[in-house]
Design an enzyme around this catalytic site. Structure first.
Site, mmCIF file in Angstrom:
data_model
loop_
_atom_site.group_PDB
_atom_site.id
_atom_site.type_symbol
_atom_site.label_atom_id
_atom_site.label_comp_id
_atom_site.label_asym_id
_atom_site.label_seq_id
_atom_site.Cartn_x
_atom_site.Cartn_y
_atom_site.Cartn_z
ATOM 1 N N GLY A 217 0.781 -1.232 0.000
ATOM 2 C CA GLY A 217 0.000 0.000 0.000
ATOM 3 C C GLY A 217 0.811 1.279 0.000
ATOM 4 N N GLU A 261 4.830 -6.286 1.896
ATOM 5 C CA GLU A 261 4.537 -6.908 0.598
ATOM 6 C C GLU A 261 4.024 -5.812 -0.323
ATOM 7 O OE1 GLU A 261 1.972 -10.124 1.915
ATOM 8 O OE2 GLU A 261 0.238 -8.789 1.912
ATOM 9 N N CYS A 262 4.952 -5.187 -1.024
ATOM 10 C CA CYS A 262 4.621 -4.037 -1.868
ATOM 11 C C CYS A 262 4.585 -4.432 -3.339
ATOM 12 C CB CYS A 262 5.659 -2.933 -1.679
ATOM 13 S SG CYS A 262 5.617 -2.217 -0.028
ATOM 14 N N GLY A 263 3.672 -3.832 -4.057
ATOM 15 C CA GLY A 263 3.587 -4.033 -5.497
ATOM 16 C C GLY A 263 3.830 -2.723 -6.224
ATOM 17 N N ARG A 264 2.811 -1.857 -6.150
ATOM 18 C CA ARG A 264 2.809 -0.601 -6.901
ATOM 19 C C ARG A 264 4.109 0.186 -6.761
ATOM 20 N NH1 ARG A 264 -1.806 2.007 -8.351
ATOM 21 N NH2 ARG A 264 -2.922 0.713 -6.852
ATOM 22 N N CYS A 339 -15.483 1.189 -28.378
ATOM 23 C CA CYS A 339 -16.746 1.864 -28.657
ATOM 24 C C CYS A 339 -17.523 2.074 -27.365
ATOM 25 C CB CYS A 339 -17.568 1.043 -29.647
ATOM 26 S SG CYS A 339 -16.618 0.604 -31.107
ATOM 27 N N TYR A 368 -0.266 -2.458 -12.169
ATOM 28 C CA TYR A 368 -1.720 -2.468 -12.366
ATOM 29 C C TYR A 368 -2.114 -1.808 -13.685
ATOM 30 C CZ TYR A 368 -1.373 -3.507 -7.384
ATOM 31 O OH TYR A 368 -1.035 -4.059 -6.182
HETATM 32 C C1 LIG Z 1 -2.666 -5.761 -3.449
HETATM 33 C C2 LIG Z 1 -2.071 -6.212 -2.190
HETATM 34 C C3 LIG Z 1 -0.761 -5.863 -1.871
HETATM 35 C C4 LIG Z 1 0.069 -4.937 -2.718
HETATM 36 O O1 LIG Z 1 -0.462 -3.665 -2.676
HETATM 37 P P1 LIG Z 1 0.324 -2.419 -3.339
HETATM 38 O O2 LIG Z 1 -0.631 -1.308 -3.139
HETATM 39 O O3 LIG Z 1 0.555 -2.754 -4.762
HETATM 40 O O4 LIG Z 1 1.585 -2.269 -2.578
HETATM 41 C C5 LIG Z 1 -0.215 -6.386 -0.718
HETATM 42 N N1 LIG Z 1 -0.929 -7.206 0.092
HETATM 43 C C6 LIG Z 1 -2.205 -7.546 -0.182
HETATM 44 C C7 LIG Z 1 -2.916 -8.448 0.735
HETATM 45 C C8 LIG Z 1 -2.825 -7.056 -1.320
HETATM 46 O O5 LIG Z 1 -4.081 -7.384 -1.586
#
Ligand SMILES: *Cc1c(COP(=O)(O)O)cnc(C)c1O
Length: 393
Positions: A217, A261-264, A339, A368
């Protein structure tokens, strides 16, 4: 007349990605680990780049588990996600999953059963959906009804089951209550709240946590200031990590591991979505820029309801026998080839000049973007995916 295909591609900078993630991980205080939340972007090239740099992958499906394994056999994998099937659980167990993040009482039973059937004991973190109140109500996602996690009121019952079931070993808690948070101080407040909550649960249940997962997050600022294609200030990770270090020092010594646990935040900046302008026109006094592509490739702006930052790359090549429409010094709305009026990438953004045949570069498109898009709606061709740089390992 041979038809040239218009530009439409995702371009990734793997060297930039490596450097960024190396810095992020290096700044982490002792005990803290960084897992990559794969749902942000699970392209094999991204995974292979990140595998040697992070402490593991966080997956949320059997499909992601398989991709994680394909990216590197030895990479630790933690398994979350709100609705796991028995098949996925067995696959993860036999594939050597490190632990599960448990989302409900029934799931706890399912994991135990699958673990017993495969002759294993599964380490689990109970994912808790906090009841609140939160330090800053504007940023909280938990506490409002969502499908995620076990509600606090049900925790005693879940804890009892986790201790009695033969196939699971409860090793801690998982909390992920924020999304796209740009404020380090708000994030620290949240982690402090997690600390206090978990310490309280340890006392209430007479339990000693081994692992605490504080989720992802960390946000990305998509706001476009005056300079086209640039974005505003980003989350100050170094400053955050320095404060975090002090906060983690106050955690009980037996919390051996604190997982992020980071993604974005890890991948967003290292992908660009490039798409060629097919037409420029005026309708009802508004200017529209129509591109080869759209939300079926890049749904992020539509999903977040924002104008995605882009810059215009002028291209001089244009057939002399065709008119070349343009918009200059005026607000334009950038739309795709679908469309539907919802196929909007940016709305009412002032550009110096944009012409048919120019290329728009949407920055910070690495997380994303392609992942969450409905690729086959209208059966247009997919974009190319171009990866520049080196994959370590
Ligand atoms: C989506 C998600 C993440 C990653 O979130 P980011 O906003 O991309 O860092 C981590 N943990 C859980 C449980 C998620 O659903």
């Amino acid at each position: 007349m041979s038809a040239r295909e218009p530009v439409c591609r995702y371009v990734y900078d793997l060297d930039g990605l490596s450097a960024h993630v190396r810095d992020v991980v290096a700044a982490l205080p002792p005990r803290c680990r960084m897992f990559y939340a794969m749902k942000a972007n699970s392209a094999p090239e991204i995974l292979r780049t990140l595998a040697p740099l992070v402490d593991g992958f966080e997956v949320a499906s059997g499909g992601e588990f398989d991709k994680a394994r394909a990216a590197g056999d030895g990479v630790p994998v933690v398994f979350g996600g709100p609705a796991k099937t028995e098949g996925e659980l067995v696959r993860a167990l036999t594939g050597g999953v490190a632990r599960f993040h448990v989302e409900s009482l029934l799931e706890l039973h399912r994991i135990s059963r699958a673990a017993v059937a495969t002759g294993r004991t599964a380490d689990v973190l109970l994912r808790v959906n906090l009841a609140g109140p939160f330090p800053d109500a504007t940023i909280a996602m938990a506490g409002t009804p969502t499908q995620f996690g076990i509600e606090e009121a049900q925790l005693p019952q879940a804890m009892r089951a986790a201790r009695q079931l033969p196939g699971v070993r409860p090793v801690g808690f998982h909390l992920h209550s924020l999304s796209n948070n740009l404020s380090p101080s708000a994030h620290l407040d949240m982690v402090r709240l997690y600390r206090d909550k978990i310490a309280g649960w340890e006392r209430a249940f007479g339990l000693a946590c081994d692992v605490v997962n504080v989720g992802g997050g960390i946000g990305v600022n998509y706001a476009q200031p005056d300079v086209p294609g640039q974005v505003g200030p980003q989350f100050d990770w170094t400053g955050f990590a320095a404060q975090l270090s002090r906060l983690v020092d106050t955690f009980p010594a037996h919390w051996r591991e604190v997982d992020f646990e980071c993604g974005r935040f890890l991948v967003a900046a290292y992908g660009t979505y490039e798409t060629e302008v097919l037409d420029v026109k005026r309708n009802h006094a508004a200017h529209f820029v129509l591109v080869r592509g759209g939300t079926h490739h890049f749904r992020l702006p539509s999903s977040w309801q924002h104008s995605h930052p882009f810059r215009v790359r002028p291209c001089e090549d244009w057939p002399p026998d065709l008119p070349r429409p343009e918009a200059a010094g005026t607000p334009v709305t950038v739309v795709g080839e679908l469309c539907t009026p919802k196929d909007v990438l940016a709305r009412d953004v002032v550009v110096d000049r944009v012409r048919a045949g120019d290329v728009l570069e949407f920055v910070h498109a690495g997380a994303y973007g392609w992942e969450i898009s409905h690729h086959d709606f209208l059966s247009h061709p997919h974009p190319e995916h171009v990866f520049h740089g080196r994959m370590p390992g």
